[in-house]
Design an enzyme around this catalytic site. Structure first.
Site, PDB file in Angstrom:
ATOM      1  CD  GLU A 144      66.348  52.143  14.388  1.00 38.20           C
ATOM      2  OE1 GLU A 144      65.886  53.264  14.159  1.00 38.20           O
ATOM      3  OE2 GLU A 144      67.216  51.904  15.263  1.00 38.20           O
TER       4      GLU A 144
ATOM      5  CB  SER B 232      70.349  58.315  56.239  1.00 34.61           C
ATOM      6  OG  SER B 232      71.631  58.179  55.661  1.00 34.61           O
TER       7      SER B 232
ATOM      8  CD1 TRP C 242      70.955  49.597  54.945  1.00 29.12           C
ATOM      9  CD2 TRP C 242      71.073  51.327  53.535  1.00 29.12           C
ATOM     10  NE1 TRP C 242      72.192  49.581  54.362  1.00 29.12           N
ATOM     11  CE2 TRP C 242      72.297  50.638  53.490  1.00 29.12           C
ATOM     12  CE3 TRP C 242      70.904  52.448  52.732  1.00 29.12           C
ATOM     13  CZ2 TRP C 242      73.345  51.046  52.672  1.00 29.12           C
ATOM     14  CZ3 TRP C 242      71.952  52.851  51.925  1.00 29.12           C
ATOM     15  CH2 TRP C 242      73.153  52.148  51.891  1.00 29.12           C
TER      16      TRP C 242
ATOM     17  NE  ARG D  21      72.968  56.312  43.251  1.00 19.93           N
ATOM     18  CZ  ARG D  21      73.686  55.931  44.306  1.00 19.93           C
ATOM     19  NH1 ARG D  21      74.598  54.973  44.178  1.00 19.93           N
ATOM     20  NH2 ARG D  21      73.469  56.504  45.479  1.00 19.93           N
TER      21      ARG D  21
ATOM     22  CB  THR E 194      75.069  64.333  50.570  1.00 14.24           C
ATOM     23  OG1 THR E 194      73.791  64.964  50.707  1.00 14.24           O
ATOM     24  CG2 THR E 194      74.871  62.842  50.379  1.00 14.24           C
TER      25      THR E 194
ATOM     26  NE  ARG F 290      77.230  50.345  45.469  1.00 11.65           N
ATOM     27  CZ  ARG F 290      76.973  51.616  45.764  1.00 11.65           C
ATOM     28  NH1 ARG F 290      77.477  52.588  45.037  1.00 11.65           N
ATOM     29  NH2 ARG F 290      76.199  51.918  46.793  1.00 11.65           N
TER      30      ARG F 290
ATOM     31  CD  GLU G  66      71.190  59.141  44.396  1.00 13.97           C
ATOM     32  OE1 GLU G  66      71.548  58.745  45.532  1.00 13.97           O
ATOM     33  OE2 GLU G  66      71.263  58.447  43.382  1.00 13.97           O
TER      34      GLU G  66
ATOM     35  N   GLY H 172      70.584  66.491  49.916  1.00 11.42           N
ATOM     36  CA  GLY H 172      69.837  66.665  51.144  1.00 11.42           C
ATOM     37  C   GLY H 172      68.774  67.730  50.928  1.00 11.42           C
TER      38      GLY H 172
ATOM     39  CB  VAL I 298      71.154  69.799  47.396  1.00  7.01           C
ATOM     40  CG1 VAL I 298      71.218  69.515  45.896  1.00  7.01           C
ATOM     41  CG2 VAL I 298      72.548  70.091  47.923  1.00  7.01           C
TER      42      VAL I 298
END
Length: 382
Positions: free
Chosen positions: A55, A171, A173, A187, A199, A210, A298, A300, A303
């Protein structure tokens, strides 16, 4: 309360699009559009916690043109002093004639008070315009102020055959640059990002957001029951860039806990579950007390399975890369014991599918055995 007119939906939709630009935890995402004589005279959105509210941004851009205007706001204007003064006072002082608020603020400090103050000042007030969209935009904020615990979303990147890594653990990419950039946006919009110690040991991640223009980094949390976190890990070495909390079952006086604490790591000593792991309900309760309104997990497969088995997750962000890797022993997004019968499977409702370059993004809300996870929204902003 006054009634909505035919233009209210149009301008509220514009305000919602503005709101989705913010990176605001623990605050809600809010947009505001000021309209006078059918023309936009000012607009703004809340960029991050501590910065001016939507506002005020809109009023500043409108200047004297705000007098006699209608303010379209995606959430009830605040009426209390926090990091910034009350928005109700700013709207009244600017001479706004009418306020259209999509939905009432669930925060007990506001919850109808802002609307009452505006009405008492002689301003026409309308609510309920695109209320569902406004609630969904801030699903985490509504959930937090309803339950006192964070809204939890699970995020993974997997191949077309359902693997999050090769059988050797590689992993990088699975997905392309566009999908990875959006993962960083998720994130940045979260109060915290969480992973397990497995992880960390396998990938040595940073867990920071980032992307350009991010005003704050989420808190990074590691589930580490026995404090195996290496002091030379990227997470520990980057504490100056983003906070790092480690959830453990060991006491703060443990030598490993003291060593990490000396390096700036916040140690969360929590009860253990029956398997000796951090009790997730205790963790979420502690995060709620610390004002964390949302957590992006994030992890595995183990988790993720832990959060699902505890019925503690509310949403998924599943990235699917156009790759096949095979391997009966290659890890998958959800492991654990799993359900015995398909009738007990967790449903994903409101499923959406989007292209991300060559990849896909599947998003939806989780429903456990016919009962929705306790949350107050069915989608997050794009």
């Amino acid at each position: 309360m006054a009634r909505a007119n035919d233009d209210d939906v149009r301008w509220m939709r514009r305000a919602l699009k503005l709101a989705a630009k913010g990176f605001t935890p623990p605050n809600p995402m809010v947009g505001c559009v000021l309209v006078r004589d059918g023309m936009v005279v000012g607009e703004g959105y809340h960029r991050c916690a501590g910065e001016p509210h939507a506002e005020v941004e809109a009023l500043n851009s409108a200047g004297a043109r705000a007098r006699g205007a209608t303010a379209y706001v995606t959430l009830e204007p605040c009426a209390h002093y926090g990091r910034t003064p009350p928005c109700t006072q700013a709207l009244v002082a600017a001479g706004v004639r009418r306020v259209v608020a999509a939905i009432e603020d669930p925060n007990p400090l506001v919850r109808g008070r802002g609307l009452r103050e505006l009405t008492a000042a002689g301003i026409d007030v309308v609510t309920g315009v695109l209320a569902e969209e406004a609630r969904n935009l801030n699903a985490a904020f509504f959930h937090f102020h309803t339950t006192g615990t964070p809204y939890v979303a699970l995020k993974c990147a997997m191949t077309l055959d359902g693997k999050i890594a090769t059988r050797t653990g590689d992993s990088r990419w699975i997905t392309g640059p566009r999908a990875r950039a959006y993962a960083h946006t998720l994130r940045a919009r979260s109060g915290a990002v969480l992973c397990g110690i497995g992880t960390v040991l396998a990938d040595d991640p940073l867990l920071t957001a980032r992307i350009p223009g991010v005003p704050r980094q989420p808190v990074r949390i590691v589930l580490d029951s026995h404090l195996r976190l290496p002091t030379e890990s990227h997470l520990v070495r980057s504490i100056a860039d983003a906070p790092l909390w480690v959830a453990t079952t060991l006491p703060p006086a443990d030598e490993r806990a003291e060593r990490l604490a000396q390096m700036g790591v916040e140690i969360l000593a929590l009860p253990a579950d029956k398997e000796g792991k951090v009790l997730l309900s205790a963790l979420l309760g502690e995060l709620g007390r610390r004002g964390i309104i949302s957590v992006l997990v994030e992890g595995g497969g183990q988790v993720h399975a832990g959060f699902l088995e505890a019925q503690a997750a509310h949403r998924i962000h599943w990235f699917v890369g156009a790759r096949l890797v095979g391997g009966r022993d290659a890890p998958t997004p959800v492991e654990g014991e799993g359900v015995e019968r398909m009738s007990a499977a967790i449903s994903v409702t409101g499923l959406s599918i989007r292209r991300m370059g060559m990849d896909l993004l599947l998003e939806g809300d989780l429903q456990y055995s016919g009962v929705a996870a306790p949350c107050d929204g069915s989608s997050h902003p794009p």
